[in-house]
Design a protein around this motif. Structure first.
Motif, mmCIF file in Angstrom:
data_model
loop_
_atom_site.group_PDB
_atom_site.id
_atom_site.type_symbol
_atom_site.label_atom_id
_atom_site.label_comp_id
_atom_site.label_asym_id
_atom_site.label_seq_id
_atom_site.Cartn_x
_atom_site.Cartn_y
_atom_site.Cartn_z
ATOM 1 N N GLY A 77 0.824 -1.201 0.000
ATOM 2 C CA GLY A 77 0.000 0.000 0.000
ATOM 3 C C GLY A 77 0.859 1.252 0.000
ATOM 4 O O GLY A 77 2.034 1.237 0.376
ATOM 5 N N ARG A 78 0.285 2.348 -0.452
ATOM 6 C CA ARG A 78 0.957 3.638 -0.449
ATOM 7 C C ARG A 78 1.040 4.190 0.964
ATOM 8 O O ARG A 78 0.144 3.985 1.770
ATOM 9 C CB ARG A 78 0.184 4.635 -1.319
ATOM 10 N N GLY A 79 2.136 4.898 1.255
ATOM 11 C CA GLY A 79 2.279 5.580 2.525
ATOM 12 C C GLY A 79 1.702 6.980 2.440
ATOM 13 O O GLY A 79 0.653 7.196 1.825
ATOM 14 N N LYS A 80 2.380 7.944 3.037
ATOM 15 C CA LYS A 80 1.893 9.319 3.027
ATOM 16 C C LYS A 80 1.774 9.826 1.585
ATOM 17 O O LYS A 80 2.712 9.730 0.801
ATOM 18 C CB LYS A 80 2.853 10.222 3.800
ATOM 19 N N SER A 81 0.631 10.411 1.277
ATOM 20 C CA SER A 81 0.370 10.853 -0.093
ATOM 21 C C SER A 81 1.380 11.896 -0.553
ATOM 22 O O SER A 81 1.841 11.868 -1.701
ATOM 23 C CB SER A 81 -1.051 11.414 -0.204
ATOM 24 N N ASP A 82 1.740 12.834 0.326
ATOM 25 C CA ASP A 82 2.697 13.874 -0.050
ATOM 26 C C ASP A 82 4.053 13.269 -0.381
ATOM 27 O O ASP A 82 4.709 13.671 -1.353
ATOM 28 C CB ASP A 82 2.836 14.908 1.067
ATOM 29 N N ALA A 83 4.488 12.308 0.435
ATOM 30 C CA ALA A 83 5.785 11.682 0.205
ATOM 31 C C ALA A 83 5.783 10.888 -1.097
ATOM 32 O O ALA A 83 6.758 10.930 -1.861
ATOM 33 C CB ALA A 83 6.141 10.774 1.387
ATOM 34 N N VAL A 84 4.703 10.171 -1.369
ATOM 35 C CA VAL A 84 4.594 9.415 -2.616
ATOM 36 C C VAL A 84 4.606 10.356 -3.810
ATOM 37 O O VAL A 84 5.237 10.085 -4.838
ATOM 38 C CB VAL A 84 3.317 8.552 -2.612
ATOM 39 N N SER A 85 3.917 11.493 -3.681
ATOM 40 C CA SER A 85 3.870 12.459 -4.774
ATOM 41 C C SER A 85 5.247 13.031 -5.071
ATOM 42 O O SER A 85 5.621 13.213 -6.239
ATOM 43 C CB SER A 85 2.896 13.591 -4.421
ATOM 44 N N GLU A 86 6.033 13.304 -4.029
ATOM 45 C CA GLU A 86 7.358 13.888 -4.210
ATOM 46 C C GLU A 86 8.372 12.867 -4.712
ATOM 47 O O GLU A 86 9.221 13.172 -5.549
ATOM 48 C CB GLU A 86 7.839 14.486 -2.892
ATOM 49 N N LYS A 87 8.295 11.630 -4.186
ATOM 50 C CA LYS A 87 9.255 10.583 -4.553
ATOM 51 C C LYS A 87 8.511 9.273 -4.824
ATOM 52 O O LYS A 87 8.563 8.338 -4.013
ATOM 53 C CB LYS A 87 10.293 10.385 -3.441
ATOM 54 N N PRO A 88 7.837 9.166 -5.964
ATOM 55 C CA PRO A 88 7.071 7.945 -6.241
ATOM 56 C C PRO A 88 7.943 6.719 -6.457
ATOM 57 O O PRO A 88 7.454 5.594 -6.406
ATOM 58 C CB PRO A 88 6.298 8.311 -7.516
ATOM 59 N N TRP A 89 9.231 6.935 -6.694
ATOM 60 C CA TRP A 89 10.173 5.845 -6.926
ATOM 61 C C TRP A 89 10.847 5.362 -5.648
ATOM 62 O O TRP A 89 11.612 4.388 -5.679
ATOM 63 C CB TRP A 89 11.265 6.326 -7.891
ATOM 64 N N PHE A 90 10.594 5.993 -4.519
ATOM 65 C CA PHE A 90 11.311 5.695 -3.275
ATOM 66 C C PHE A 90 10.605 4.560 -2.529
ATOM 67 O O PHE A 90 9.448 4.685 -2.119
ATOM 68 C CB PHE A 90 11.376 6.950 -2.416
ATOM 69 N N GLY A 91 11.312 3.445 -2.347
ATOM 70 C CA GLY A 91 10.711 2.243 -1.785
ATOM 71 C C GLY A 91 10.085 2.410 -0.422
ATOM 72 O O GLY A 91 9.039 1.826 -0.128
ATOM 73 N N ARG A 92 10.704 3.212 0.450
ATOM 74 C CA ARG A 92 10.196 3.345 1.816
ATOM 75 C C ARG A 92 8.864 4.100 1.882
ATOM 76 O O ARG A 92 8.231 4.129 2.937
ATOM 77 C CB ARG A 92 11.225 4.051 2.701
ATOM 78 N N ASN A 93 8.446 4.712 0.783
ATOM 79 C CA ASN A 93 7.155 5.410 0.767
ATOM 80 C C ASN A 93 5.980 4.451 0.585
ATOM 81 O O ASN A 93 4.831 4.884 0.513
ATOM 82 C CB ASN A 93 7.130 6.459 -0.340
#
Length: 333
Positions: free
Chosen positions: A179-195
């Protein structure tokens, strides 16, 4: 006879009260107590998800915006100065031993912290240090591969705002396999695994033009197309299905990340479209004997365990996944 009627009525009332109390304690009396059944791996439905990536794609979120349905939670009253709530898995079962941490600050930026651990009912409650407070950790540690992995927890209401400690807070969390984590973090770094709450794999390769004798060994021809396949094996964490992931991509930019892969153990394979098996090789500074590829290098296929960023629940951030990307290079054999 006059005394008998009141006694009979009292007995009926008492029986009704006891029955009602017992019903309220039962698992079917409150939707928040209902627990879904987890299917054995062999009984899970099998599906395949196919993806075709452009030459310049730098990531693929294999679960998109999907998330397992969240369980219901009992309504709790806020207690001034206290943090309280429940932690459940996605099947509605209580998570025992989950760690919840809150830190508070006052003027000067000095932090103090308060922590709690869930009991056999998945419940936690502790005093919040004075000041402006925020959740700094929320996680649960599982046995994974030949080691241990701390998995971040998802806030059931999708928020983790700061608050005044004296006001108190009720916050429920869910243990999710993806599942996706924080929406803002996913939006800024959609390629970052920890998001994401699922695992991630970083794929890289070299390319060469035909006849280039100076190209790195194992380089793929420019313009060639390859296929990666992730097939779940018997250990799959809290899964609703056995989803095989198939990714096709032409060579272009020299790397991309596969994110949000449901947590489990997978068979990973790579080949050129046309039938030539490729070599998979784990590289990078975080290679581990407990996680990653096993064996670390193989032609055609190997097994992969995702790489957690530690096993300590107390140091795992709230509302975020805790999986490092595994660095895998693909090469001509």
């Amino acid at each position: 006879m006059k005394h008998l009627i009141p006694l009979v009525l009292l007995g009926v009332i008492t029986l009704y009260a006891c029955t009602t109390e017992k019903e309220n304690e039962g698992p079917d009396s409150d939707p928040a107590d209902r627990i879904l059944e987890e299917l054995a791996f062999s009984a899970l439905p099998q599906t395949t998800a196919n993806f075709n990536l452009s030459e310049n794609a730098d990531h693929i979120n294999v679960m998109g915006n999907q998330r397992k349905p969240l369980p219901a939670f009992k309504s709790l009253s806020v207690k001034p100065g206290k943090a309280l709530g429940y932690v459940k898995d996605s099947y509605g079962r209580p998570v025992v031993g989950a760690h919840i941490g809150i830190r508070s600050s006052v003027v000067g930026g000095v932090y103090s912290s308060g922590t709690g651990v869930t009991n056999e009912k998945g419940y936690y409650e502790f005093t919040i240090p004075f000041g402006t407070a925020e959740f700094f950790s929320a996680a649960y540690t599982i046995d994974y591969g030949t080691g241990r992995a701390a998995m971040g927890l998802f806030p059931a209401d999708s928020t983790l705002n700061s608050f005044a400690s004296e006001a108190g807070v009720v916050k429920n969390f869910v243990l999710l396999p993806y599942g996706r984590g924080k929406s803002d973090a996913v939006s800024e770094k959609p390629w970052f695994g920890r998001n994401y709450f699922g695992g991630s794999v970083f794929i890289s390769y070299d390319t060469k033009e035909p006849g280039d004798i100076w190209a790195p060994a194992g380089a793929l021809l420019e313009g060639s197309e390859f296929e990666l396949r992730l097939e779940p094996e018997e250990w799959l964490f809290h899964a609703a299905e056995r989803k095989t992931i198939v990714i096709r991509k032409k060579t272009g930019n020299l790397n991309f990340t596969i994110v949000n892969i449901p947590v489990g153990r997978y068979k990973i394979s790579a080949r050129l479209v046309g039938g030539v098996d490729l070599r998979l090789k784990e590289i990078g500074p975080y290679a581990s004997s407990s996680f990653g590829l096993s064996p670390k290098q193989a032609v055609g296929s190997t097994t992969i365990w995702f790489n957690p960023d530690g096993a300590q629940a107390s140091s795992t951030a709230a509302y975020t996944g805790n999986w490092r990307s595994i660095d895998v290079k693909i090469e001509m054999p």
